[in-house]
Motif scaffolding. Structure first.
Motif, PDB file in Angstrom:
ATOM      1  N   THR A  61       0.830  -1.205   0.000  1.00 44.99           N
ATOM      2  CA  THR A  61       0.000   0.000   0.000  1.00 44.99           C
ATOM      3  C   THR A  61       0.866   1.258   0.000  1.00 44.99           C
ATOM      4  OG1 THR A  61      -1.894  -1.079   1.056  1.00 44.99           O
ATOM      5  CG2 THR A  61      -1.726   1.300   1.308  1.00 44.99           C
ATOM      6  N   SER A  62       1.991   1.227   0.722  1.00 44.92           N
ATOM      7  CA  SER A  62       2.902   2.380   0.716  1.00 44.92           C
ATOM      8  C   SER A  62       3.419   2.656  -0.696  1.00 44.92           C
ATOM      9  CB  SER A  62       4.079   2.132   1.668  1.00 44.92           C
ATOM     10  OG  SER A  62       3.645   2.103   3.005  1.00 44.92           O
ATOM     11  N   LEU A  63       3.689   1.599  -1.449  1.00 44.24           N
ATOM     12  CA  LEU A  63       4.160   1.768  -2.818  1.00 44.24           C
ATOM     13  C   LEU A  63       3.082   2.414  -3.676  1.00 44.24           C
ATOM     14  CD1 LEU A  63       6.139   1.401  -5.124  1.00 44.24           C
ATOM     15  CD2 LEU A  63       5.404  -0.996  -5.311  1.00 44.24           C
ATOM     16  N   LEU A  64       1.841   1.939  -3.556  1.00 41.15           N
ATOM     17  CA  LEU A  64       0.759   2.510  -4.351  1.00 41.15           C
ATOM     18  C   LEU A  64       0.533   3.973  -3.985  1.00 41.15           C
ATOM     19  CD1 LEU A  64      -0.958   1.163  -6.550  1.00 41.15           C
ATOM     20  CD2 LEU A  64      -2.818   1.008  -4.890  1.00 41.15           C
ATOM     21  N   LYS A  65       0.582   4.287  -2.692  1.00 42.11           N
ATOM     22  CA  LYS A  65       0.386   5.669  -2.252  1.00 42.11           C
ATOM     23  C   LYS A  65       1.525   6.571  -2.720  1.00 42.11           C
ATOM     24  CE  LYS A  65      -2.552   4.849   1.781  1.00 42.11           C
ATOM     25  NZ  LYS A  65      -2.665   4.932   3.258  1.00 42.11           N
ATOM     26  N   THR A  66       2.727   6.012  -2.797  1.00 44.80           N
ATOM     27  CA  THR A  66       3.858   6.787  -3.303  1.00 44.80           C
ATOM     28  C   THR A  66       3.682   7.078  -4.792  1.00 44.80           C
ATOM     29  OG1 THR A  66       5.310   5.756  -1.672  1.00 44.80           O
ATOM     30  CG2 THR A  66       6.368   6.867  -3.513  1.00 44.80           C
ATOM     31  N   ILE A  67       3.172   6.095  -5.521  1.00 41.11           N
ATOM     32  CA  ILE A  67       2.959   6.268  -6.955  1.00 41.11           C
ATOM     33  C   ILE A  67       1.938   7.362  -7.239  1.00 41.11           C
ATOM     34  CG2 ILE A  67       1.980   5.144  -9.011  1.00 41.11           C
ATOM     35  CD1 ILE A  67       3.371   2.558  -8.047  1.00 41.11           C
ATOM     36  N   ILE A  68       0.862   7.430  -6.435  1.00 43.78           N
ATOM     37  CA  ILE A  68      -0.166   8.439  -6.693  1.00 43.78           C
ATOM     38  C   ILE A  68       0.156   9.779  -6.036  1.00 43.78           C
ATOM     39  CG2 ILE A  68      -1.974   6.718  -6.991  1.00 43.78           C
ATOM     40  CD1 ILE A  68      -3.007   7.388  -4.211  1.00 43.78           C
ATOM     41  N   GLY A  69       1.271   9.836  -5.299  1.00 46.53           N
ATOM     42  CA  GLY A  69       1.703  11.105  -4.724  1.00 46.53           C
ATOM     43  C   GLY A  69       1.205  11.381  -3.320  1.00 46.53           C
ATOM     44  N   ALA A  70       0.540  10.395  -2.692  1.00 49.23           N
ATOM     45  CA  ALA A  70       0.044  10.589  -1.324  1.00 49.23           C
ATOM     46  C   ALA A  70       1.167  10.471  -0.299  1.00 49.23           C
ATOM     47  CB  ALA A  70      -1.048   9.566  -1.018  1.00 49.23           C
ATOM     48  N   ILE A  71       2.256   9.794  -0.658  1.00 47.32           N
ATOM     49  CA  ILE A  71       3.436   9.666   0.194  1.00 47.32           C
ATOM     50  C   ILE A  71       4.645  10.164  -0.601  1.00 47.32           C
ATOM     51  CG2 ILE A  71       5.029   8.056   1.326  1.00 47.32           C
ATOM     52  CD1 ILE A  71       2.675   6.284   1.998  1.00 47.32           C
ATOM     53  N   LYS A  72       5.466  10.977   0.040  1.00 46.00           N
ATOM     54  CA  LYS A  72       6.685  11.454  -0.613  1.00 46.00           C
ATOM     55  C   LYS A  72       7.815  10.482  -0.318  1.00 46.00           C
ATOM     56  CE  LYS A  72       9.631  15.523  -1.138  1.00 46.00           C
ATOM     57  NZ  LYS A  72       9.876  16.925  -0.722  1.00 46.00           N
TER      58      LYS A  72
END
Length: 243
Positions: A43-54
């Protein structure tokens, strides 16, 4: 060019490194699935891809003008709230009734437009979320364990619908899942993640990789073979019925 390219992604929460030097690409029209145990950083990877996690290191490149449709892991709606499927789909999109109907048909639930959201089954609810993600004709669909809470048959039906959507629309799909027995057979390419990319390739290549078997054991291959047999049988059955 690739729709999405991630290079050297690392993510840390305090002293805890969740992702280390992760890279991936998503090409037009392909279904890519990320699998991994709980806590592997999916999930961290997906959130990083969409820009929710830097990311702590690395970067994500997207094709200019890329349109993304997102299907979340879960979405809570107050069961006492009177809201129809049509109204729900139009909350975040300025679209007409026909557009909503077309998206629901593509998602495999053409008759739900006037139904109350609170009266939907788990499988129907996820199909509505899929339809909402399809409204703006995205280039790529992102799914974050979208079948969580569904039984095995419901999950298999949902992933078969994803294959049908790809066949009908040509959209690319990037999804994460822990349901190896159904999701592997719906994928063109599988990425096995455990904080880093352990292995990747076609489902057959990944299922036989030592790194994959070390994480999940060898039993998943049998489950995958069983699902493929059932899937092929169902396909033959539906083909005969069509004839």
């Amino acid at each position: 060019m690739s729709l999405i390219t991630a290079k050297g992604l690392s993510v840390r929460y305090g002293a805890n490194t969740v992702l280390h030097n992760v890279g991936l690409t998503v090409e037009p029209g392909e279904i890519v699935t990320i699998v991994g145990p709980n806590g592997s950083g999916k999930t961290s990877l997906l959130k990083t891809i969409i820009g929710a996690i830097k990311p702590t290191a690395g970067h994500v490149e997207m094709k200019p003008g890329l349109k993304i449709g997102y299907v979340p892991q879960r979405l809570h709606i107050d069961p006492t709230l009177p809201i129809t499927v049509e109204r729900f789909m139009r909350l975040s999109h300025r679209v007409d009734r026909n557009t909503c109907s077309a998206a629901l048909e593509t998602a495999g639930v053409p008759d739900l437009l006037g139904r109350q959201m609170s009266r939907l089954s788990g499988g129907q609810f996820q199909r509505v979320l899929l339809a909402r993600a399809l409204i703006n004709s995205p280039d790529v669909l992102l799914l974050d364990e979208a079948t969580q809470g569904l039984d095995q048959r419901g999950s298999a039906a949902f992933y078969q619908q994803i294959e049908a959507v790809r066949s009908e629309t040509g959209y690319a799909v990037l999804m994460i899942s822990h349901e190896l027995h159904v999701v592997m057979s719906a994928s063109d390419r599988v990425i096995c993640l455990n904080g880093h990319v352990c292995c990747e390739g076609t489902p057959a290549v990944v299922a036989s990789a030592p790194e994959y078997r070390a994480l999940f054991g060898s039993g998943t291959g049998g489950a995958l073979a069983l699902y493929r047999h059932e899937h092929d049988h169902d396909h033959e059955h539906s083909h005969e019925a069509a004839e």
